[in-house]
Scaffold this motif. Structure first.
Motif, short mmCIF file in Angstrom:
data_model
loop_
_atom_site.label_atom_id
_atom_site.label_comp_id
_atom_site.label_asym_id
_atom_site.label_seq_id
_atom_site.Cartn_x
_atom_site.Cartn_y
_atom_site.Cartn_z
N GLY A 211 0.85 -1.18 0.00
CA GLY A 211 0.00 0.00 0.00
C GLY A 211 0.89 1.23 0.00
N SER A 212 0.72 2.09 -1.02
CA SER A 212 1.58 3.27 -1.13
C SER A 212 0.73 4.50 -1.42
N SER A 213 0.76 5.45 -0.50
CA SER A 213 -0.01 6.67 -0.70
C SER A 213 0.60 7.56 -1.78
N THR A 214 1.81 7.24 -2.24
CA THR A 214 2.41 8.01 -3.32
C THR A 214 1.98 7.50 -4.70
N LEU A 215 1.38 6.32 -4.74
CA LEU A 215 0.85 5.80 -6.00
C LEU A 215 -0.41 6.58 -6.34
N GLN A 216 -0.58 6.86 -7.60
CA GLN A 216 -1.76 7.59 -8.04
C GLN A 216 -3.03 6.86 -7.63
N ALA A 217 -4.02 7.61 -7.13
CA ALA A 217 -5.30 7.02 -6.76
C ALA A 217 -5.94 6.36 -7.98
N ASN A 218 -6.76 5.34 -7.72
CA ASN A 218 -7.47 4.61 -8.76
C ASN A 218 -6.54 3.89 -9.73
N THR A 219 -5.38 3.47 -9.22
CA THR A 219 -4.47 2.66 -10.03
C THR A 219 -3.88 1.54 -9.17
N VAL A 220 -3.41 0.51 -9.83
CA VAL A 220 -2.56 -0.51 -9.22
C VAL A 220 -1.38 -0.70 -10.16
N ALA A 221 -0.24 -1.04 -9.59
CA ALA A 221 0.94 -1.36 -10.37
C ALA A 221 1.27 -2.82 -10.10
N VAL A 222 1.48 -3.58 -11.16
CA VAL A 222 1.77 -5.00 -11.06
C VAL A 222 3.18 -5.21 -11.61
N VAL A 223 4.03 -5.87 -10.81
CA VAL A 223 5.43 -6.04 -11.18
C VAL A 223 5.78 -7.52 -11.20
N GLY A 224 6.46 -7.92 -12.27
CA GLY A 224 6.91 -9.30 -12.41
C GLY A 224 8.42 -9.37 -12.34
N PRO A 225 8.99 -10.51 -12.75
CA PRO A 225 10.44 -10.68 -12.73
C PRO A 225 11.14 -9.64 -13.61
N GLY A 226 12.33 -9.26 -13.20
CA GLY A 226 13.09 -8.29 -13.99
C GLY A 226 12.44 -6.92 -14.02
#
Length: 180
Positions: free
Chosen positions: A103-118
């Motif tokens: 949970g990051s309050s610096t991430l833009q509201a109404n978004t999620v970031a999904v991160v994979g390998p590399g």
């Protein structure tokens, strides 16, 4: 889950038969309401859009993780804005792999970031779960148009969704400040 096409882009991921461990009392669902921009599309503010059914990370994130593995590989981390979601554990196990939930309050509201390998990453606009179907599908299409460079706020506003009220309505009344 087979990950033979890590760069595959499809309009909507509809079927994830491998996911069969929902929270107790929650029915298994097979459709993930998700769209991604074509690889040849404009960069813009987001790489895709997702319309979850609730604001419960334990219910929604496992299906998202499985669907996103087609684009980023086995998902290692999901970052979300904490005001948009109910409280969540810091980790989730999906099909045997550990996923960090941040949970990051610096991430833009109404978004999620999904991160994979590399550090393969995709940023998704989150359509509020309470959005009526026709409007939500329009948002999914407009956010993922090949030439779309609009911000999350612009996409939501252009479709009649106030991003501030979308977050406030996401939480139960005891958490959103509504004490009426």
């Amino acid at each position: 889950m087979s990950i033979s096409h890590p760069q595959r882009v499809t309009p909507i991921a509809k079927h994830i038969p491998e996911f069969r461990t929902p929270a107790p009392g929650v029915p298994v669902r097979s459709e993930v309401r998700l769209r991604a921009k074509p690889r040849t599309g404009a960069g813009g503010g987001v790489d895709g859009a997702w319309w979850p059914r609730s604001r419960d990370p334990a219910t929604e994130f496992p299906e998202l993780v499985l669907a996103m593995s087609s684009w980023v590989g086995p998902v290692r981390r999901v970052t979300y804005h904490p005001d948009d979601w109910q409280a969540a554990a810091h980790e989730l196990t999906v099909e045997g792999w550990l996923v960090s939930l941040v949970g990051s309050s610096t991430l833009q509201a109404n978004t999620v970031a999904v991160v994979g390998p590399g550090q393969r990453r995709m940023s998704l606009l989150v359509v509020p779960p309470s959005t009526p179907g026709g409007i939500a599908r329009t948002v999914l299409r407009s956010a993922t148009g090949p030439g779309n460079m609009s911000t999350v706020e612009e996409i939501l506003a252009n479709n009649g969704i106030d991003s501030g009220s979308a977050r406030a309505s996401a939480l139960p009344p005891s958490m959103s400040g509504d004490f009426a």
